[in-house]
Design a protein around this motif. Structure first.
Motif, short mmCIF file in Angstrom:
data_model
loop_
_atom_site.label_atom_id
_atom_site.label_comp_id
_atom_site.label_asym_id
_atom_site.label_seq_id
_atom_site.Cartn_x
_atom_site.Cartn_y
_atom_site.Cartn_z
N PHE A 20 69.13 22.25 99.38
CA PHE A 20 68.43 21.27 100.22
C PHE A 20 68.16 20.02 99.37
O PHE A 20 67.28 20.02 98.51
CB PHE A 20 67.11 21.83 100.74
N ARG A 70 71.24 17.51 111.41
CA ARG A 70 72.68 17.75 111.43
C ARG A 70 73.17 18.00 112.85
O ARG A 70 72.57 18.75 113.63
CB ARG A 70 73.03 18.94 110.53
N THR A 82 66.09 20.24 108.95
CA THR A 82 66.63 20.07 107.60
C THR A 82 67.60 21.19 107.29
O THR A 82 67.28 22.37 107.48
CB THR A 82 65.49 20.07 106.55
N ASP A 83 68.77 20.83 106.80
CA ASP A 83 69.81 21.80 106.48
C ASP A 83 70.28 21.57 105.04
O ASP A 83 69.99 20.54 104.42
CB ASP A 83 70.99 21.62 107.44
N ARG A 84 71.02 22.51 104.52
CA ARG A 84 71.61 22.36 103.20
C ARG A 84 72.70 21.28 103.23
O ARG A 84 73.28 21.01 104.27
CB ARG A 84 72.20 23.68 102.72
N GLY A 98 72.15 16.56 105.58
CA GLY A 98 71.52 17.76 106.11
C GLY A 98 70.35 17.49 107.04
O GLY A 98 69.74 18.43 107.56
#
Length: 242
Positions: A195, A219, A204-206, A216
Protein backbone atom coordinates in the motif's frame (compact mmCIF):
# COMPACT_ATOMS: atom_id res chain seq x y z
CA UNK A 1 -3.40 38.97 2.71
CA UNK A 2 -6.92 38.40 1.41
CA UNK A 3 -6.42 40.35 -1.83
CA UNK A 4 -6.42 37.83 -4.70
CA UNK A 5 -3.82 39.64 -6.78
CA UNK A 6 -1.51 39.99 -3.79
CA UNK A 7 -1.80 36.29 -3.06
CA UNK A 8 -1.12 35.34 -6.67
CA UNK A 9 1.96 37.57 -6.68
CA UNK A 10 3.20 35.99 -3.47
CA UNK A 11 2.70 32.48 -4.87
CA UNK A 12 4.62 33.34 -8.03
CA UNK A 13 7.42 34.94 -6.01
CA UNK A 14 7.77 31.94 -3.70
CA UNK A 15 7.70 29.43 -6.56
CA UNK A 16 10.50 31.31 -8.32
CA UNK A 17 12.60 32.08 -5.24
CA UNK A 18 12.61 28.53 -3.89
CA UNK A 19 12.68 26.60 -7.17
CA UNK A 20 16.23 25.35 -6.55
CA UNK A 21 16.16 25.43 -2.75
CA UNK A 22 15.56 22.72 -0.18
CA UNK A 23 11.93 22.25 0.96
CA UNK A 24 12.82 23.36 4.48
CA UNK A 25 13.61 26.84 3.20
CA UNK A 26 10.14 27.27 1.70
CA UNK A 27 8.60 25.86 4.86
CA UNK A 28 10.61 28.25 7.02
CA UNK A 29 9.60 31.21 4.86
CA UNK A 30 5.93 30.24 5.00
CA UNK A 31 5.92 29.86 8.78
CA UNK A 32 7.86 33.09 9.23
CA UNK A 33 5.40 34.99 7.02
CA UNK A 34 2.13 33.57 8.36
CA UNK A 35 2.96 32.40 11.89
CA UNK A 36 -0.11 30.77 13.45
CA UNK A 37 -2.12 31.63 10.34
CA UNK A 38 -0.66 28.66 8.44
CA UNK A 39 -1.39 24.95 8.95
CA UNK A 40 -0.05 21.71 7.54
CA UNK A 41 -2.60 19.20 6.27
CA UNK A 42 -1.36 15.62 6.57
CA UNK A 43 -2.86 12.21 5.83
CA UNK A 44 -0.16 10.46 7.91
CA UNK A 45 0.35 8.20 4.91
CA UNK A 46 3.44 6.46 3.58
CA UNK A 47 5.38 9.64 2.77
CA UNK A 48 3.95 11.99 5.39
CA UNK A 49 6.80 11.58 7.87
CA UNK A 50 9.15 13.57 5.62
CA UNK A 51 7.24 16.86 5.70
CA UNK A 52 6.16 16.38 9.31
CA UNK A 53 9.80 15.86 10.32
CA UNK A 54 10.85 19.00 8.46
CA UNK A 55 8.11 21.04 10.11
CA UNK A 56 8.95 19.67 13.55
CA UNK A 57 12.51 20.94 13.11
CA UNK A 58 11.30 24.43 12.20
CA UNK A 59 8.10 25.11 14.16
CA UNK A 60 6.66 22.10 16.02
CA UNK A 61 3.70 24.13 17.33
CA UNK A 62 2.38 24.76 13.80
CA UNK A 63 -1.16 23.33 13.57
CA UNK A 64 -1.32 19.98 11.80
CA UNK A 65 -4.76 19.06 10.43
CA UNK A 66 -5.56 15.37 10.09
CA UNK A 67 -8.77 14.21 8.40
CA UNK A 68 -10.18 11.35 10.46
CA UNK A 69 -12.91 10.26 8.08
CA UNK A 70 -14.16 7.38 10.20
CA UNK A 71 -13.11 5.00 7.42
CA UNK A 72 -9.34 4.95 7.96
CA UNK A 73 -7.17 1.92 8.58
CA UNK A 74 -6.44 1.34 12.26
CA UNK A 75 -2.77 1.23 11.25
CA UNK A 76 -3.01 4.85 10.07
CA UNK A 77 -4.47 6.02 13.39
CA UNK A 78 -1.75 4.24 15.35
CA UNK A 79 0.94 5.56 12.99
CA UNK A 80 -0.31 9.11 13.54
CA UNK A 81 0.02 8.72 17.31
CA UNK A 82 3.51 7.27 16.93
CA UNK A 83 4.73 10.04 14.62
CA UNK A 84 3.26 12.89 16.66
CA UNK A 85 4.98 11.60 19.78
CA UNK A 86 8.26 10.85 18.01
CA UNK A 87 8.48 14.25 16.32
CA UNK A 88 7.19 16.35 19.19
CA UNK A 89 4.39 18.00 17.24
CA UNK A 90 2.27 19.88 19.77
CA UNK A 91 -0.88 20.90 17.85
CA UNK A 92 -2.20 17.98 15.82
CA UNK A 93 -5.94 18.35 15.26
CA UNK A 94 -8.21 15.51 14.16
CA UNK A 95 -10.90 16.76 11.77
CA UNK A 96 -14.08 14.66 11.54
CA UNK A 97 -17.23 14.85 9.39
CA UNK A 98 -20.22 16.68 10.81
CA UNK A 99 -22.08 14.06 12.84
CA UNK A 100 -25.58 15.18 11.86
CA UNK A 101 -24.67 15.41 8.19
CA UNK A 102 -23.02 12.01 8.29
CA UNK A 103 -26.12 10.46 9.86
CA UNK A 104 -28.36 12.02 7.22
CA UNK A 105 -26.18 11.29 4.18
CA UNK A 106 -24.54 7.98 5.08
CA UNK A 107 -26.60 6.28 7.75
CA UNK A 108 -25.52 2.76 6.75
CA UNK A 109 -21.88 3.74 6.07
CA UNK A 110 -21.92 2.55 2.46
CA UNK A 111 -21.86 5.86 0.61
CA UNK A 112 -18.28 5.10 -0.48
CA UNK A 113 -19.63 2.25 -2.59
CA UNK A 114 -22.67 4.05 -4.03
CA UNK A 115 -21.09 7.45 -4.73
CA UNK A 116 -17.40 7.83 -3.84
CA UNK A 117 -17.37 11.52 -4.81
CA UNK A 118 -20.23 12.26 -2.42
CA UNK A 119 -18.49 10.24 0.29
CA UNK A 120 -15.27 12.22 -0.13
CA UNK A 121 -17.23 15.47 -0.06
CA UNK A 122 -18.92 14.43 3.18
CA UNK A 123 -15.88 13.02 4.93
CA UNK A 124 -13.02 15.10 3.54
CA UNK A 125 -13.85 18.15 1.43
CA UNK A 126 -16.40 19.90 3.64
CA UNK A 127 -14.71 19.08 6.98
CA UNK A 128 -11.34 20.34 5.71
CA UNK A 129 -12.89 23.48 4.18
CA UNK A 130 -14.28 24.32 7.61
CA UNK A 131 -11.01 23.45 9.37
CA UNK A 132 -8.82 25.63 7.13
CA UNK A 133 -11.25 28.56 7.12
CA UNK A 134 -9.45 30.39 9.99
CA UNK A 135 -6.07 30.08 8.26
CA UNK A 136 -4.62 32.21 5.47
CA UNK A 137 -2.34 29.50 4.13
CA UNK A 138 -1.80 25.76 4.31
CA UNK A 139 0.90 23.24 3.47
CA UNK A 140 0.50 19.97 1.55
CA UNK A 141 2.77 17.01 0.90
CA UNK A 142 1.82 16.59 -2.76
CA UNK A 143 4.53 15.76 -5.31
CA UNK A 144 4.62 15.90 -9.10
CA UNK A 145 5.72 12.31 -9.52
CA UNK A 146 2.74 10.83 -7.66
CA UNK A 147 0.37 10.92 -10.64
CA UNK A 148 -0.18 12.48 -14.04
CA UNK A 149 -2.70 14.91 -12.57
CA UNK A 150 0.04 16.38 -10.36
CA UNK A 151 2.78 16.63 -12.99
CA UNK A 152 2.64 20.44 -13.19
CA UNK A 153 2.22 21.07 -9.46
CA UNK A 154 3.82 24.41 -8.43
CA UNK A 155 5.70 25.02 -5.19
CA UNK A 156 3.14 27.67 -4.26
CA UNK A 157 -0.35 28.33 -5.57
CA UNK A 158 -3.60 30.05 -4.69
CA UNK A 159 -6.78 28.06 -4.19
CA UNK A 160 -10.11 29.16 -2.75
CA UNK A 161 -8.63 32.41 -1.52
CA UNK A 162 -5.75 30.84 0.38
CA UNK A 163 -2.07 30.30 -0.33
CA UNK A 164 -1.06 26.64 -0.63
CA UNK A 165 2.55 25.57 -0.28
CA UNK A 166 3.78 22.29 -1.79
CA UNK A 167 7.39 22.16 -0.54
CA UNK A 168 8.04 18.62 -1.83
CA UNK A 169 6.52 19.19 -5.29
CA UNK A 170 9.73 18.49 -7.20
CA UNK A 171 10.93 15.56 -5.09
CA UNK A 172 10.89 12.05 -6.57
CA UNK A 173 10.42 8.74 -4.79
CA UNK A 174 14.16 8.22 -4.42
CA UNK A 175 14.60 11.49 -2.50
CA UNK A 176 11.67 10.63 -0.25
CA UNK A 177 13.14 7.22 0.51
CA UNK A 178 16.60 8.68 1.13
CA UNK A 179 15.21 11.23 3.59
CA UNK A 180 13.21 8.61 5.48
CA UNK A 181 16.31 6.43 5.77
CA UNK A 182 18.67 9.28 6.67
CA UNK A 183 16.52 10.33 9.60
CA UNK A 184 15.46 6.80 10.56
CA UNK A 185 11.80 7.76 10.38
CA UNK A 186 9.19 5.09 11.07
CA UNK A 187 7.32 3.76 8.04
CA UNK A 188 3.58 3.35 7.72
CA UNK A 189 2.98 -0.29 8.67
CA UNK A 190 0.94 -0.99 5.51
CA UNK A 191 3.69 0.11 3.12
CA UNK A 192 5.52 -3.19 3.35
CA UNK A 193 2.33 -4.92 2.20
CA UNK A 194 2.18 -2.93 -1.05
CA UNK A 195 0.00 0.00 0.00
CA UNK A 196 1.95 3.01 -1.28
CA UNK A 197 -0.74 5.70 -1.10
CA UNK A 198 -3.13 5.21 1.78
CA UNK A 199 -6.50 6.80 2.30
CA UNK A 200 -9.76 5.33 3.54
CA UNK A 201 -9.77 1.57 3.96
CA UNK A 202 -12.61 0.71 1.51
CA UNK A 203 -11.08 2.81 -1.30
CA UNK A 204 -7.40 1.89 -0.98
CA UNK A 205 -5.72 -0.99 -2.80
CA UNK A 206 -2.17 -2.25 -3.23
CA UNK A 207 -0.01 -0.75 -5.98
CA UNK A 208 1.59 -3.05 -8.55
CA UNK A 209 5.20 -2.51 -9.71
CA UNK A 210 5.37 0.19 -12.38
CA UNK A 211 2.04 1.79 -11.49
CA UNK A 212 1.62 5.39 -10.35
CA UNK A 213 1.95 5.59 -6.59
CA UNK A 214 -1.70 6.67 -6.33
CA UNK A 215 -3.10 4.02 -8.67
CA UNK A 216 -4.43 2.03 -5.74
CA UNK A 217 -6.81 4.82 -4.74
CA UNK A 218 -10.43 4.34 -5.91
CA UNK A 219 -9.22 1.62 -8.28
CA UNK A 220 -11.52 0.94 -11.19
CA UNK A 221 -13.67 4.04 -10.70
CA UNK A 222 -11.80 6.62 -12.81
CA UNK A 223 -11.53 8.79 -9.70
CA UNK A 224 -8.03 10.15 -8.96
CA UNK A 225 -8.48 12.82 -6.27
CA UNK A 226 -10.61 13.02 -3.15
CA UNK A 227 -11.44 16.64 -3.91
CA UNK A 228 -9.64 18.59 -1.21
CA UNK A 229 -7.19 19.88 -3.82
CA UNK A 230 -9.87 20.75 -6.38
CA UNK A 231 -11.78 24.06 -6.51
CA UNK A 232 -14.60 24.12 -4.00
CA UNK A 233 -18.18 24.12 -5.33
CA UNK A 234 -20.10 27.19 -4.18
CA UNK A 235 -22.15 25.22 -1.66
CA UNK A 236 -19.05 23.71 -0.14
CA UNK A 237 -17.41 27.10 0.02
CA UNK A 238 -20.35 28.36 2.05
CA UNK A 239 -20.03 25.46 4.47
CA UNK A 240 -16.28 26.01 4.83
CA UNK A 241 -16.71 29.71 5.44
CA UNK A 242 -19.31 29.32 8.17
Amino acid sequence: MSDALELEALAAELSARFADKEPQELLRAGVAHFGRRIALVSSFGTESAVLLHMLAGIAPATPVLFLNTGKLFGETLRYRTKLVERLGLTDCRAIAPDAAEEQAADKDGLLWRLDPNACCALRKVRPLAKAVAPFEAWITGRKRYQSGTRAALPLAEVADGKLKLNPLANWDRARVEAYLDLHDLPRHPLEADGFLSIGCMPCTDRVAPGEDIRSGRWRGTGKTECGIHLPLPSATTQVGAS
